[in-house]
Design a protein around this motif. Structure first.
Motif, PDB file in Angstrom:
ATOM      1  N   LEU B  67       0.780  -1.255  -0.003  1.00  7.21           N
ATOM      2  CA  LEU B  67      -0.048  -0.072   0.104  1.00  7.21           C
ATOM      3  C   LEU B  67       0.849   1.225  -0.063  1.00  7.21           C
ATOM      4  O   LEU B  67       1.838   1.143   0.618  1.00  7.21           O
ATOM      5  N   MET B  84      -6.888  16.999  -8.548  1.00  7.72           N
ATOM      6  CA  MET B  84      -6.808  15.724  -7.515  1.00  7.72           C
ATOM      7  C   MET B  84      -7.568  14.371  -8.479  1.00  7.72           C
ATOM      8  O   MET B  84      -6.948  13.374  -8.368  1.00  7.72           O
ATOM      9  N   ASP B  85      -8.622  15.015  -8.944  1.00  4.41           N
ATOM     10  CA  ASP B  85      -9.397  13.612  -9.530  1.00  4.41           C
ATOM     11  C   ASP B  85      -8.290  13.004 -10.684  1.00  4.41           C
ATOM     12  O   ASP B  85      -8.325  11.882 -10.394  1.00  4.41           O
ATOM     13  N   ARG B  86      -7.810  13.830 -11.322  1.00  3.26           N
ATOM     14  CA  ARG B  86      -7.048  13.332 -12.692  1.00  3.26           C
ATOM     15  C   ARG B  86      -5.821  12.687 -12.172  1.00  3.26           C
ATOM     16  O   ARG B  86      -5.440  11.611 -12.564  1.00  3.26           O
ATOM     17  N   HIS B  89      -6.522   9.471 -10.233  1.00  2.00           N
ATOM     18  CA  HIS B  89      -6.840   8.053 -11.329  1.00  2.00           C
ATOM     19  C   HIS B  89      -5.489   7.683 -11.961  1.00  2.00           C
ATOM     20  O   HIS B  89      -5.370   6.453 -11.966  1.00  2.00           O
ATOM     21  N   VAL B  92      -3.367   5.736  -9.343  1.00  2.00           N
ATOM     22  CA  VAL B  92      -4.160   4.509  -8.861  1.00  2.00           C
ATOM     23  C   VAL B  92      -3.914   3.587 -10.034  1.00  2.00           C
ATOM     24  O   VAL B  92      -3.509   2.109  -9.682  1.00  2.00           O
ATOM     25  N   GLU B  93      -4.153   3.954 -11.115  1.00  2.00           N
ATOM     26  CA  GLU B  93      -3.945   3.204 -12.386  1.00  2.00           C
ATOM     27  C   GLU B  93      -2.649   2.416 -12.278  1.00  2.00           C
ATOM     28  O   GLU B  93      -2.496   1.453 -12.891  1.00  2.00           O
ATOM     29  N   ARG B  96      -1.760   0.029  -9.837  1.00  2.00           N
ATOM     30  CA  ARG B  96      -2.293  -1.340 -10.029  1.00  2.00           C
ATOM     31  C   ARG B  96      -1.292  -2.366 -10.959  1.00  2.00           C
ATOM     32  O   ARG B  96      -1.081  -3.366 -10.750  1.00  2.00           O
ATOM     33  N   HIS B 101      -1.453  -0.741  -4.206  1.00  2.00           N
ATOM     34  CA  HIS B 101      -2.783   0.020  -4.105  1.00  2.00           C
ATOM     35  C   HIS B 101      -2.522   1.413  -3.303  1.00  2.00           C
ATOM     36  O   HIS B 101      -1.598   1.207  -2.375  1.00  2.00           O
ATOM     37  N   VAL B 102      -3.423   2.416  -3.584  1.00  2.00           N
ATOM     38  CA  VAL B 102      -3.106   3.616  -2.823  1.00  2.00           C
ATOM     39  C   VAL B 102      -4.103   3.658  -1.711  1.00  2.00           C
ATOM     40  O   VAL B 102      -5.385   3.349  -1.586  1.00  2.00           O
ATOM     41  N   LEU B 103      -3.690   3.850  -0.421  1.00  2.00           N
ATOM     42  CA  LEU B 103      -4.437   4.043   0.830  1.00  2.00           C
ATOM     43  C   LEU B 103      -4.340   5.643   1.019  1.00  2.00           C
ATOM     44  O   LEU B 103      -3.359   6.405   1.177  1.00  2.00           O
ATOM     45  N   LEU B 104      -5.786   6.015   1.250  1.00  2.00           N
ATOM     46  CA  LEU B 104      -6.030   7.487   1.384  1.00  2.00           C
ATOM     47  C   LEU B 104      -6.035   7.746   2.850  1.00  2.00           C
ATOM     48  O   LEU B 104      -6.398   6.946   3.545  1.00  2.00           O
ATOM     49  N   GLU B 305      -1.167  12.594 -16.017  1.00  2.00           N
ATOM     50  CA  GLU B 305      -1.247  11.177 -16.533  1.00  2.00           C
ATOM     51  C   GLU B 305       0.380  10.707 -16.209  1.00  2.00           C
ATOM     52  O   GLU B 305       0.736   9.822 -15.903  1.00  2.00           O
TER      53      GLU B 305
END
Lengths: 341, 341
Positions: B67, B84-86, B89, B92-93, B96, B101-104, B305
């Motif tokens: 993590l 932040m949304d962009r 994502h 996280v992508e 993977r 995985h990303v833990l907030l 990205e």
């Protein structure tokens, strides 16, 4: 900050308290086995050293990762929603108070609504999920329900009246009805609905608020609505179409901020001022765009902070095997009035 | 989807392969101990049953949670950034594909830049961090560095030239210089800079691009700049101030989309058309607001990205104790030209 000292372990706590490591372990897991003075000494050492039981060890013991999985979807460009930032922060913040953290994952195949859940479950990486994919009728929710996985949905199980899983949702119908009242109070009578396709459950919920309240107010609805996709371009074309008519609407009630932004483009192209003296425009979502655009877009704000709180309350009930008092929560959006009305 | 069958365990794999559980465990952890035909049989059973080793058990064995921690800050209302949304994502992508995985997490005290990191570290909940708090000069980065915690920063260690930790950043200087070229190509000569306070490292970097390129082009800069906070209201007042002058600028180059949105408000109030024939406006961030506003705000798009990809590459190097080839990456933003120029 405890960071300036070395990381405390079971062994350093035992040494500081003058007890065995088994005693420290008992103090954590079976405190009733210890003499009160011994327990107090161990607890003091734990406090002083800032000891935290290793999470992986605790996970194996409790079979709980204390993680809640949330699948993030690709950020949509060119749409005004952008609700995820606000919802995520609220969720992460409320989870913290419940000793939970949020684990984000993405799908390998974004078109498969179930992709990603299975792997996390099988590897016991998360204890529960939050499902936010409400636009497609929540296939992930059905799947998780069938597999008895603890989860809470943000969004109702539209079209699945038999679903019993816990969910939290926003009352689009009531929100849009309140927007109709607002526009009527401002003197508008010819209020058009610029909506989504009738395949959208959320769109139909919002449209229902317009239809019902307009009818209650004795105002015309027949022929005063258009349907399309959630794009700026559709909103633009719809507004031109409506304003080209011999009897044009004085207000455009839009299903989303994205569509409303398109309507504002059309007004600018026609040289019509949005707001009092021109054409009223209302959106839905209270996006950043609504807040920033000239002269400010009146919009319905989703109570995302409160949604986060309710989602975590229901998650805790599921994880602690409690029956929830209110397993289905519908919260009202708030009308934020700005320059366009 | 493997979800329609029962969850596979060490025991069911052992039974399917006709071997002991110890043999399955060896196949996973010490495959060289097994006869090739036995190993093949176990691997086939693992594949067929979709078995995944329990993550908590693996974590104890490898001392790795897989993590990556990321602290989320309260979403700012009324600003256009919304990056932040962009970024999330993308992160996280890419994680993977690296089996991460990303833990907030959030801070209990949002004013303490170190709050939250220590607890996750001490409980071994994460293996590494991504630090995005670049506006305050990254105190979390210094702390993590001192404590030898693997992490990668999104943002340079401004003002700390001795810092050696890996980071990825955006070249604000080059981006704004490209915007100057674009405006000069469009015929502008009087190009004002609407900037942030000089205490902002990022703001100074962007301003430097304006100053340097204007000078190179032989254009005036003296007296052609203002400084203020990252608010719509500041942008509005700054634009009015500049346009009130006897010799007014023909273009406003703004340090952020938020400030640029304020400049657009001012133009609307003065009845001036943004863009060709009126006053040119350029922002920074390519926010949703930039995309949606009429007539579309020309803006510098951060390559979020690509930043995610570089951050994960450097994270993997740190977690696998490799020396990174390029530990410091600066990426150029891209000028997205819209109606305001």
């Amino acid at each position: 900050m405890a960071g300036q000292r070395p990381v405390a372990t079971l062994a350093t706590v035992a040494e500081a308290a003058g007890v065995s490591r088994q005693t420290v372990s008992n103090a954590l897991n079976s405190p009733e086995l210890l003499r009160p003075d011994t327990l107090a000494r161990v607890q003091e050492a734990i406090e002083t050293l800032g000891y935290r039981p290793n999470r992986a060890a605790r996970n194996l013991r409790t079979r709980a990762s204390h993680l809640v999985g949330l699948r993030v979807e690709p950020a949509l460009e060119g749409t005004a929603s952008g609700l995820m930032d606000r919802f995520l922060h609220s969720l992460v913040e409320t989870c913290r108070t419940a000793d939970l953290h949020v684990l984000l994952f993405t799908a390998e195949d974004v078109n498969d609504p179930l992709d990603g859940y299975d792997g996390l479950l099988q590897s016991a990486a998360v204890d529960a999920f939050v499902v936010t994919d409400t636009y497609r009728g929540n296939p992930a929710a059905s799947w998780l329900d069938q597999h008895q996985v603890p989860f809470v949905a943000f969004g109702r199980p539209w079209g699945e009246p038999t679903a019993t899983h816990p969910w939290v949702d926003v009352d689009g119908h009531a929100g849009v009805a309140a927007a109709v009242d607002h526009l009527v109070d401002r003197g508008h009578r010819r209020i058009a609905w610029v909506g989504w396709q009738d395949t959208s459950f959320i769109g139909e919920d919002r449209r229902g608020g317009w239809l019902a309240r307009m009818t209650e107010r004795g105002l015309p609805t027949e022929g005063w609505e258009l349907r399309g996709e959630d794009t700026v371009d559709y909103g633009r074309r719809a507004a031109h179409d409506l304003l080209d008519r011999a009897e044009a609407p004085t207000a455009l009630l839009c299903v989303s901020d994205t569509v409303a932004m398109g309507a504002l483009h059309a007004l600018a192209e026609r040289g019509i001022h949005p707001g009092p003296g021109g054409v009223g425009v209302v959106g839905f979502d209270d996006s950043l765009a609504a807040q920033l655009v000239t002269p400010g877009l009146t919009s319905l704000r989703q109570p995302l902070e409160q949604i986060g709180v309710e989602v975590v309350r229901l998650l805790k009930d599921r994880l602690e095997l409690r029956t929830s008092d209110e397993p289905h929560v519908i919260l009202s959006p708030e009308l934020v009035v700005r320059g366009t009305t």
